[in-house]
Design a protein around this motif. Sequence first.
Motif, PDB file in Angstrom:
ATOM      1  N   GLU A 151       5.882 -43.145   5.969  1.00  0.00           N
ATOM      2  CA  GLU A 151       5.667 -42.601   4.634  1.00  0.00           C
ATOM      3  C   GLU A 151       5.771 -43.729   3.621  1.00  0.00           C
ATOM      4  O   GLU A 151       6.718 -44.512   3.648  1.00  0.00           O
ATOM      5  CB  GLU A 151       6.738 -41.538   4.363  1.00  0.00           C
ATOM      6  N   THR A 161       5.596 -44.715  -0.587  1.00  0.00           N
ATOM      7  CA  THR A 161       5.668 -44.258  -1.974  1.00  0.00           C
ATOM      8  C   THR A 161       5.347 -45.452  -2.846  1.00  0.00           C
ATOM      9  O   THR A 161       5.757 -46.577  -2.547  1.00  0.00           O
ATOM     10  CB  THR A 161       7.087 -43.739  -2.295  1.00  0.00           C
ATOM     11  N   ILE A 180       2.804 -40.369  -2.896  1.00  0.00           N
ATOM     12  CA  ILE A 180       3.338 -40.436  -1.539  1.00  0.00           C
ATOM     13  C   ILE A 180       2.200 -40.174  -0.564  1.00  0.00           C
ATOM     14  O   ILE A 180       1.280 -39.398  -0.854  1.00  0.00           O
ATOM     15  CB  ILE A 180       4.496 -39.432  -1.347  1.00  0.00           C
ATOM     16  N   LEU A 200       4.243 -37.020  -6.660  1.00  0.00           N
ATOM     17  CA  LEU A 200       5.665 -36.651  -6.664  1.00  0.00           C
ATOM     18  C   LEU A 200       6.094 -36.160  -8.035  1.00  0.00           C
ATOM     19  O   LEU A 200       5.533 -36.494  -9.035  1.00  0.00           O
ATOM     20  CB  LEU A 200       6.514 -37.863  -6.266  1.00  0.00           C
TER      21      LEU A 200
END
Length: 162
Positions: free
Chosen positions: A16, A18, A25, A162
């Motif tokens: 993942e 960010t 994300i 996000l």
Amino acid sequence: VPESSDSEAPSTEYVELTDDTGSLIVRVPSNWSDTDTSSQDIIGDGTMSPAIQAAPDLESFYSDTGPGLGMFLIDNPNGVGAEELLSSVASSVECTESNRADYSDPVFTGRYAEFDCETVRGLVVVAVPDSDPSKVVMVVATAASQADLRAIDEILASFNIL
């Protein structure tokens, strides 16, 4: 896109990512480890936009010769439509457009275009979050193998604001 050979096992592990501002994300293959999560001047007007870029080799991705991802969050206060934004981006792509259609998932609606380049297939998605039409997420992805196409499926299933 060529079929995967035995020596090119599909990437099943994902990580993942960010961006540096905490705005975007996405999940990418763990072997796409050449990353840049700093904001970028996407429009060319000096405005910095949250961004995530990932590839096995970003230089190959930038030159349309290898797989990778570029994902950008763009302010769209005037509500410019996804088709107009996609047309603007598509006009600068130096590959042959092969398909254009509506894009929809549980969070975003928009448009996408597929491109055939010399050594990769490309995809550009312009997605507007249903919850905030003043924002646009642009996803640019390229694939050089079947494993990369599966990676793009995971990218499309996981990208979000996000």
